[in-house]
Design an enzyme around this catalytic site. Structure first.
Site, PDB file in Angstrom:
ATOM      1  N   ARG A  48      18.723 -16.226  22.912  1.00  0.00           N
ATOM      2  CA  ARG A  48      19.837 -15.889  22.042  1.00  0.00           C
ATOM      3  C   ARG A  48      19.754 -16.719  20.762  1.00  0.00           C
ATOM      4  O   ARG A  48      18.760 -16.614  20.046  1.00  0.00           O
ATOM      5  CB  ARG A  48      21.181 -16.074  22.762  1.00  0.00           C
ATOM      6  CG  ARG A  48      22.291 -15.226  22.192  1.00  0.00           C
ATOM      7  CD  ARG A  48      23.520 -15.210  23.052  1.00  0.00           C
ATOM      8  NE  ARG A  48      24.050 -16.511  23.354  1.00  0.00           N
ATOM      9  CZ  ARG A  48      25.213 -16.721  23.942  1.00  0.00           C
ATOM     10  NH1 ARG A  48      25.957 -15.695  24.307  1.00  0.00           N
ATOM     11  NH2 ARG A  48      25.636 -17.937  24.194  1.00  0.00           N
TER      12      ARG A  48
ATOM     13  N   GLY B 205      25.430 -13.260  31.781  1.00  0.00           N
ATOM     14  CA  GLY B 205      24.047 -12.977  32.134  1.00  0.00           C
ATOM     15  C   GLY B 205      23.641 -13.682  33.420  1.00  0.00           C
ATOM     16  O   GLY B 205      24.021 -14.817  33.666  1.00  0.00           O
TER      17      GLY B 205
ATOM     18  N   ARG C 100      30.202  -8.370  32.301  1.00  0.00           N
ATOM     19  CA  ARG C 100      31.051  -8.819  31.203  1.00  0.00           C
ATOM     20  C   ARG C 100      32.305  -7.958  31.209  1.00  0.00           C
ATOM     21  O   ARG C 100      32.231  -6.752  31.404  1.00  0.00           O
ATOM     22  CB  ARG C 100      30.302  -8.739  29.877  1.00  0.00           C
ATOM     23  CG  ARG C 100      29.185  -9.776  29.780  1.00  0.00           C
ATOM     24  CD  ARG C 100      28.419  -9.679  28.471  1.00  0.00           C
ATOM     25  NE  ARG C 100      27.514 -10.806  28.305  1.00  0.00           N
ATOM     26  CZ  ARG C 100      26.289 -10.878  28.814  1.00  0.00           C
ATOM     27  NH1 ARG C 100      25.829  -9.855  29.504  1.00  0.00           N
ATOM     28  NH2 ARG C 100      25.543 -11.932  28.630  1.00  0.00           N
TER      29      ARG C 100
ATOM     30  N   THR D 156      22.918 -20.086  32.746  1.00  0.00           N
ATOM     31  CA  THR D 156      22.368 -19.274  31.658  1.00  0.00           C
ATOM     32  C   THR D 156      20.956 -19.739  31.370  1.00  0.00           C
ATOM     33  O   THR D 156      20.691 -20.952  31.336  1.00  0.00           O
ATOM     34  CB  THR D 156      23.210 -19.381  30.370  1.00  0.00           C
ATOM     35  OG1 THR D 156      22.478 -18.827  29.268  1.00  0.00           O
ATOM     36  CG2 THR D 156      23.557 -20.821  30.042  1.00  0.00           C
TER      37      THR D 156
ATOM     38  N   ASP E 197      28.655 -19.741  27.935  1.00  0.00           N
ATOM     39  CA  ASP E 197      29.760 -20.101  27.054  1.00  0.00           C
ATOM     40  C   ASP E 197      30.882 -19.067  27.072  1.00  0.00           C
ATOM     41  O   ASP E 197      32.058 -19.417  26.998  1.00  0.00           O
ATOM     42  CB  ASP E 197      29.263 -20.349  25.632  1.00  0.00           C
ATOM     43  CG  ASP E 197      28.634 -19.117  24.994  1.00  0.00           C
ATOM     44  OD1 ASP E 197      28.239 -18.186  25.725  1.00  0.00           O
ATOM     45  OD2 ASP E 197      28.531 -19.088  23.761  1.00  0.00           O
TER      46      ASP E 197
ATOM     47  N   ASP F 102      22.005 -23.300  26.264  1.00  0.00           N
ATOM     48  CA  ASP F 102      22.737 -23.449  25.005  1.00  0.00           C
ATOM     49  C   ASP F 102      24.136 -24.030  25.184  1.00  0.00           C
ATOM     50  O   ASP F 102      25.016 -23.802  24.355  1.00  0.00           O
ATOM     51  CB  ASP F 102      22.824 -22.100  24.283  1.00  0.00           C
ATOM     52  CG  ASP F 102      23.526 -21.028  25.114  1.00  0.00           C
ATOM     53  OD1 ASP F 102      23.820 -21.281  26.302  1.00  0.00           O
ATOM     54  OD2 ASP F 102      23.769 -19.937  24.570  1.00  0.00           O
TER      55      ASP F 102
ATOM     56  N   ASP G 256      19.523 -19.617  28.615  1.00  0.00           N
ATOM     57  CA  ASP G 256      19.385 -20.012  27.212  1.00  0.00           C
ATOM     58  C   ASP G 256      19.448 -21.516  26.987  1.00  0.00           C
ATOM     59  O   ASP G 256      19.022 -22.001  25.931  1.00  0.00           O
ATOM     60  CB  ASP G 256      20.478 -19.342  26.370  1.00  0.00           C
ATOM     61  CG  ASP G 256      20.412 -17.834  26.436  1.00  0.00           C
ATOM     62  OD1 ASP G 256      19.295 -17.301  26.574  1.00  0.00           O
ATOM     63  OD2 ASP G 256      21.470 -17.181  26.353  1.00  0.00           O
TER      64      ASP G 256
END
Length: 327
Positions: free
Chosen positions: A180, A19, A80, A134, A111, A138, A136
């Site tokens: 997410r 992303g 991707r 990212t 990740d 995360d 996120d």
């Protein structure tokens, strides 16, 4: 392919993967400028691992990249790649690197990107460096990922606007934000906008508190609920439950969606990108490999890929704040 030492690195490849996130272009500028200062050749592979497999590369120049430090998205494009999940795809990527005499590789992504590099490292001995890109937030090994701050600012701007109309009509608004499986965007944007409730994947009790509040809501003011997209219940089921316990309520759902990924990078993300881009090149020149450059306690830190892909957990302080402001 023989192991490359700091003395033999002359040509670095870089790509953005997964992303997109604001700050990626700033990171590319950091990489390019530092490579230039060390007399290194720099090539950018377009569309992530897809470009690595296809040999779709361009030469990067810091003077051009610095004009785009502010821009969201990524100038190198991103994608991707199902092909890279296969051994054949990774072998083709290794051949492309050999053909172009690339000595080291920098990847900017999340990740999935770093899991890809871990798999790639099983057949390719080139030194790999990662930069966390990212929204996120995360990833372990860094307090903040590229794009997180920009995404939160975008979410806050839009939540503030939604609150204006919610107050005009005395409505309940359930606003879904991205993230997410991680609740960082929801926590930061929810607390920053004075939300009445925040639902995140990491908490199993937040919905019970929401129902208690919504059950007694008397439509005298706005009632704003921030829902992380990865919450175990989800925004539509949450809205349905609220209507069941309080049928008279005027309720609306708003999903902010990909608007959170776009727009100019915040000042924080621009600086973070430059710092991490610079750190990645310098780490390669010091012989480091298979690590991600991050910021921990405002200090540069290098974390092995196998530790990075472990989820960045919401810490106890933030959980405490949710209890205080969610009551």
């Amino acid at each position: 392919m023989k192991n490359k030492s700091m003395k033999t690195i002359k040509h670095i490849g870089v790509f953005t993967s997964g992303g997109d996130s604001p700050g990626m272009n700033a990171a590319l500028h950091g990489v390019a400028k530092t490579a230039e200062m060390n007399n290194l050749r720099l090539s950018g592979f377009k569309k992530g691992y897809e470009g690595l497999i296809d040999g779709d590369l361009v030469q990067l120049d810091s003077s051009q990249l610095k004009k785009n430090v502010h821009r969201g998205g990524t100038l190198l494009k991103t994608a991707r790649s199902k092909r890279f999940l296969t051994l054949e795809g990774r072998q083709r990527a290794m051949q492309i690197l050999e053909m172009n005499k690339v000595d080291a590789l920098i990847a900017i992504g999340g990740d999935g990107t770093f899991k890809g590099l871990l798999a790639f490292s099983e057949i390719c001995d080139l030194p790999f460096l990662g930069i966390p890109g990212t929204i996120d937030n995360d990833l372990a090994g860094t307090d903040f990922t590229l794009g997180f701050d920009s995404a939160v600012n975008t979410a806050i701007e839009n939540i503030d606007k939604i609150r204006d109309t919610a107050e005009s009509h005395n409505r309940i608004f359930l606003i879904e934000v991205m993230g997410r499986d991680c609740g960082y965007i929801a926590i930061h944007s929810g607390l920053g906008t004075g939300a009445d409730a925040i639902l995140i994947p990491e908490s199993g009790h937040d919905f019970i508190q929401l129902l208690e509040k919504a059950g007694s809501y008397d439509r005298e003011e706005a009632f704003v609920v921030i829902v992380s997209e990865g919450d175990e219940l989800g925004v539509e089921p949450a809205a349905k439950k609220i209507k069941e316990i309080n049928p008279e309520v005027d309720l609306r759902i708003a999903k902010l969606g990909h608007v959170q990924r776009g727009g100019n990078a915040s000042a924080f993300d621009r600086m973070l990108g430059i710092r991490l881009g610079t750190a990645a090149v310098e780490a390669l020149l010091h012989g480091r490999k298979n690590v991600m450059a991050g910021i921990l306690n405002n200090q540069l830190s290098l974390t092995p890929f196998d530790q990075v892909v472990k989820e960045h957990q919401v810490n106890d302080e933030l959980r405490s704040l949710l209890k205080i402001f969610g009551s």
